[in-house]
Design a protein around this motif. Structure first.
Motif, PDB file in Angstrom:
ATOM      1  N   MET A 121       2.730   6.792 -49.796  1.00  0.00           N
ATOM      2  CA  MET A 121       3.539   7.158 -48.655  1.00  0.00           C
ATOM      3  C   MET A 121       3.987   5.895 -47.909  1.00  0.00           C
ATOM      4  SD  MET A 121       4.598  10.003 -47.173  1.00  0.00           S
ATOM      5  CE  MET A 121       6.149   9.477 -46.587  1.00  0.00           C
ATOM      6  N   TYR A 122       3.041   4.978 -47.733  1.00  0.00           N
ATOM      7  CA  TYR A 122       3.363   3.745 -47.016  1.00  0.00           C
ATOM      8  C   TYR A 122       4.543   3.032 -47.679  1.00  0.00           C
ATOM      9  CZ  TYR A 122       2.541  -0.536 -44.342  1.00  0.00           C
ATOM     10  OH  TYR A 122       2.683  -1.609 -43.489  1.00  0.00           O
ATOM     11  N   GLN A 123       4.495   2.947 -49.000  1.00  0.00           N
ATOM     12  CA  GLN A 123       5.563   2.258 -49.736  1.00  0.00           C
ATOM     13  C   GLN A 123       6.900   2.988 -49.574  1.00  0.00           C
ATOM     14  OE1 GLN A 123       4.713   1.541 -53.868  1.00  0.00           O
ATOM     15  NE2 GLN A 123       6.703   0.590 -54.239  1.00  0.00           N
ATOM     16  N   LYS A 124       6.872   4.315 -49.635  1.00  0.00           N
ATOM     17  CA  LYS A 124       8.110   5.092 -49.455  1.00  0.00           C
ATOM     18  C   LYS A 124       8.713   4.820 -48.074  1.00  0.00           C
ATOM     19  CE  LYS A 124       8.179   8.526 -52.854  1.00  0.00           C
ATOM     20  NZ  LYS A 124       9.064   8.073 -53.888  1.00  0.00           N
ATOM     21  N   ILE A 125       7.882   4.798 -47.064  1.00  0.00           N
ATOM     22  CA  ILE A 125       8.365   4.534 -45.703  1.00  0.00           C
ATOM     23  C   ILE A 125       8.884   3.107 -45.599  1.00  0.00           C
ATOM     24  CG2 ILE A 125       7.642   4.284 -43.288  1.00  0.00           C
ATOM     25  CD1 ILE A 125       5.729   6.692 -43.819  1.00  0.00           C
ATOM     26  N   GLU A 126       8.145   2.188 -46.177  1.00  0.00           N
ATOM     27  CA  GLU A 126       8.539   0.781 -46.141  1.00  0.00           C
ATOM     28  C   GLU A 126       9.916   0.568 -46.781  1.00  0.00           C
ATOM     29  OE1 GLU A 126       6.010  -3.246 -46.640  1.00  0.00           O
ATOM     30  OE2 GLU A 126       6.005  -1.930 -48.397  1.00  0.00           O
ATOM     31  N   GLU A 127      10.186   1.272 -47.865  1.00  0.00           N
ATOM     32  CA  GLU A 127      11.448   1.121 -48.590  1.00  0.00           C
ATOM     33  C   GLU A 127      12.589   1.947 -48.000  1.00  0.00           C
ATOM     34  OE1 GLU A 127      10.291   2.233 -52.545  1.00  0.00           O
ATOM     35  OE2 GLU A 127       9.216   0.344 -52.896  1.00  0.00           O
ATOM     36  N   SER A 128      12.291   2.812 -47.055  1.00  0.00           N
ATOM     37  CA  SER A 128      13.313   3.698 -46.497  1.00  0.00           C
ATOM     38  C   SER A 128      14.251   2.933 -45.557  1.00  0.00           C
ATOM     39  CB  SER A 128      12.667   4.869 -45.750  1.00  0.00           C
ATOM     40  OG  SER A 128      12.043   4.426 -44.570  1.00  0.00           O
ATOM     41  N   THR A 129      15.399   3.573 -45.319  1.00  0.00           N
ATOM     42  CA  THR A 129      16.384   3.017 -44.391  1.00  0.00           C
ATOM     43  C   THR A 129      16.699   4.069 -43.337  1.00  0.00           C
ATOM     44  OG1 THR A 129      18.317   3.844 -45.579  1.00  0.00           O
ATOM     45  CG2 THR A 129      17.419   1.698 -46.293  1.00  0.00           C
ATOM     46  N   CYS A 130      17.562   3.721 -42.400  1.00  0.00           N
ATOM     47  CA  CYS A 130      17.935   4.667 -41.355  1.00  0.00           C
ATOM     48  C   CYS A 130      18.954   5.698 -41.834  1.00  0.00           C
ATOM     49  CB  CYS A 130      18.459   3.930 -40.128  1.00  0.00           C
ATOM     50  SG  CYS A 130      19.975   3.016 -40.430  1.00  0.00           S
ATOM     51  N   HIS A 131      19.459   5.551 -43.037  1.00  0.00           N
ATOM     52  CA  HIS A 131      20.438   6.500 -43.567  1.00  0.00           C
ATOM     53  C   HIS A 131      19.802   7.877 -43.761  1.00  0.00           C
ATOM     54  CE1 HIS A 131      22.185   2.567 -44.653  1.00  0.00           C
ATOM     55  NE2 HIS A 131      23.296   3.180 -44.255  1.00  0.00           N
ATOM     56  N   VAL A 132      20.567   8.912 -43.509  1.00  0.00           N
ATOM     57  CA  VAL A 132      20.067  10.281 -43.573  1.00  0.00           C
ATOM     58  C   VAL A 132      19.460  10.598 -44.931  1.00  0.00           C
ATOM     59  CG1 VAL A 132      20.712  12.713 -43.411  1.00  0.00           C
ATOM     60  CG2 VAL A 132      21.665  11.079 -41.801  1.00  0.00           C
ATOM     61  N   ALA A 133      20.107  10.227 -46.001  1.00  0.00           N
ATOM     62  CA  ALA A 133      19.592  10.529 -47.348  1.00  0.00           C
ATOM     63  C   ALA A 133      18.209   9.913 -47.556  1.00  0.00           C
ATOM     64  CB  ALA A 133      20.565  10.029 -48.409  1.00  0.00           C
ATOM     65  N   SER A 134      18.026   8.705 -47.111  1.00  0.00           N
ATOM     66  CA  SER A 134      16.741   8.022 -47.247  1.00  0.00           C
ATOM     67  C   SER A 134      15.664   8.716 -46.410  1.00  0.00           C
ATOM     68  CB  SER A 134      16.893   6.557 -46.827  1.00  0.00           C
ATOM     69  OG  SER A 134      15.664   5.889 -46.893  1.00  0.00           O
ATOM     70  N   ARG A 135      16.003   9.040 -45.179  1.00  0.00           N
ATOM     71  CA  ARG A 135      15.050   9.720 -44.285  1.00  0.00           C
ATOM     72  C   ARG A 135      14.679  11.099 -44.821  1.00  0.00           C
ATOM     73  NH1 ARG A 135      18.695   9.666 -39.730  1.00  0.00           N
ATOM     74  NH2 ARG A 135      17.450  11.392 -38.999  1.00  0.00           N
ATOM     75  N   LYS A 136      15.656  11.809 -45.384  1.00  0.00           N
ATOM     76  CA  LYS A 136      15.385  13.137 -45.964  1.00  0.00           C
ATOM     77  C   LYS A 136      14.460  13.027 -47.162  1.00  0.00           C
ATOM     78  CE  LYS A 136      19.367  15.919 -44.664  1.00  0.00           C
ATOM     79  NZ  LYS A 136      20.583  16.609 -45.130  1.00  0.00           N
ATOM     80  N   MET A 137      14.677  12.024 -47.993  1.00  0.00           N
ATOM     81  CA  MET A 137      13.834  11.832 -49.162  1.00  0.00           C
ATOM     82  C   MET A 137      12.375  11.606 -48.728  1.00  0.00           C
ATOM     83  SD  MET A 137      12.193   9.328 -51.227  1.00  0.00           S
ATOM     84  CE  MET A 137      12.834   7.833 -50.541  1.00  0.00           C
ATOM     85  N   VAL A 138      12.181  10.777 -47.736  1.00  0.00           N
ATOM     86  CA  VAL A 138      10.825  10.495 -47.257  1.00  0.00           C
ATOM     87  C   VAL A 138      10.210  11.738 -46.617  1.00  0.00           C
ATOM     88  CG1 VAL A 138       9.453   9.114 -45.641  1.00  0.00           C
ATOM     89  CG2 VAL A 138      11.255   8.021 -46.989  1.00  0.00           C
ATOM     90  N   SER A 139      10.981  12.450 -45.803  1.00  0.00           N
ATOM     91  CA  SER A 139      10.435  13.644 -45.138  1.00  0.00           C
ATOM     92  C   SER A 139      10.100  14.731 -46.160  1.00  0.00           C
ATOM     93  CB  SER A 139      11.394  14.173 -44.069  1.00  0.00           C
ATOM     94  OG  SER A 139      12.579  14.675 -44.627  1.00  0.00           O
ATOM     95  N   ASN A 140      10.943  14.920 -47.154  1.00  0.00           N
ATOM     96  CA  ASN A 140      10.652  15.910 -48.198  1.00  0.00           C
ATOM     97  C   ASN A 140       9.393  15.549 -48.975  1.00  0.00           C
ATOM     98  OD1 ASN A 140      12.839  17.538 -47.553  1.00  0.00           O
ATOM     99  ND2 ASN A 140      14.200  16.533 -49.012  1.00  0.00           N
ATOM    100  N   PHE A 141       9.233  14.265 -49.271  1.00  0.00           N
ATOM    101  CA  PHE A 141       8.038  13.783 -49.963  1.00  0.00           C
ATOM    102  C   PHE A 141       6.788  14.089 -49.124  1.00  0.00           C
ATOM    103  CE2 PHE A 141       5.016  10.368 -51.072  1.00  0.00           C
ATOM    104  CZ  PHE A 141       4.924  10.545 -52.442  1.00  0.00           C
ATOM    105  N   ALA A 142       6.869  13.860 -47.837  1.00  0.00           N
ATOM    106  CA  ALA A 142       5.723  14.099 -46.947  1.00  0.00           C
ATOM    107  C   ALA A 142       5.401  15.584 -46.817  1.00  0.00           C
ATOM    108  CB  ALA A 142       6.003  13.494 -45.581  1.00  0.00           C
ATOM    109  N   MET A 143       6.417  16.416 -46.765  1.00  0.00           N
ATOM    110  CA  MET A 143       6.184  17.860 -46.582  1.00  0.00           C
ATOM    111  C   MET A 143       5.548  18.511 -47.801  1.00  0.00           C
ATOM    112  SD  MET A 143       9.393  19.302 -44.347  1.00  0.00           S
ATOM    113  CE  MET A 143      10.714  18.471 -45.215  1.00  0.00           C
ATOM    114  N   LYS A 144       5.676  17.896 -48.953  1.00  0.00           N
ATOM    115  CA  LYS A 144       5.129  18.477 -50.187  1.00  0.00           C
ATOM    116  C   LYS A 144       3.616  18.291 -50.312  1.00  0.00           C
ATOM    117  CE  LYS A 144       9.353  18.014 -52.849  1.00  0.00           C
ATOM    118  NZ  LYS A 144      10.048  17.252 -53.872  1.00  0.00           N
TER     119      LYS A 144
END
Length: 178
Positions: A1-24
């Motif tokens: 999870m830490y790595q996913k957040i670290e690699e994320s950006t402020c773009h909606v697609a990136s934030r959605k990918m991280v949030s979907n990963f966390a919700m699973k």
């Protein structure tokens, strides 16, 4: 999870990918929330970017963390984390006001009120202030004094802000004066 957040950006697609990963996965969500609440870690900002999307879709998953959220909200200093944090506060208050929504304790409500009023009187960005106003408006339906306080603060602060803030303030004042 830490790595996913670290690699994320402020773009909606990136934030959605991280949030979907966390919700699973409950463990991933827990890790994201712990990181978001660790204001000493610079990645807490990115964690909040995705956490508000989690709360928008599945607020009930956030319920076990509300107490800690109420404690951390006043400690958030970075504008980039503050906008999603105040948005989460708005989601919580809105849901708390609904019949089948989540239930905040009276202490949690008071903690949110205090933190959100502080956000309104401090020099914050417009988006954070607007979410704080909206959340306080909802809380004021239960606590009359909050509406009076809100009217006073936003009326005094009106001329010191942008057109966007003034428009949001005008709309809220109309509702408060009904």
């Amino acid at each position: 999870m830490y790595q996913k957040i670290e690699e994320s950006t402020c773009h909606v697609a990136s934030r959605k990918m991280v949030s979907n990963f966390a919700m699973k996965d409950e463990n991933h969500l827990k890790e994201m929330i712990q990181l978001a609440f660790d204001t000493k870690d610079e990645l807490h900002i990115k964690a909040f970017w995705s956490l508000d999307l989690v709360c928008e879709k599945k607020l009930k998953q956030f319920v076990p963390y509300i107490e800690d959220f109420c404690s951390v909200l006043p400690k958030i200093k970075d504008d980039s984390a503050l906008r999603p944090a105040t948005k989460i506060a708005f989601f919580l208050t809105k849901s708390n006001h609904r019949k089948n929504g989540i239930s905040l304790t009276q202490q949690q409500e008071h903690n949110l009120i205090e933190a959100l009023i502080d956000r309104l009187i401090q020099d914050e960005k417009v988006a954070a202030k607007v979410y704080a106003m909206k959340a306080l408006f909802v809380l004021g339906k239960k606590y009359d004094w909050v509406h009076e306080e809100l009217k006073t603060i936003i009326s005094q602060d009106y001329s010191n802000h942008s057109a966007a803030y003034q428009a949001a303030t005008r709309n809220l004042l109309k509702k408060l004066n009904k």
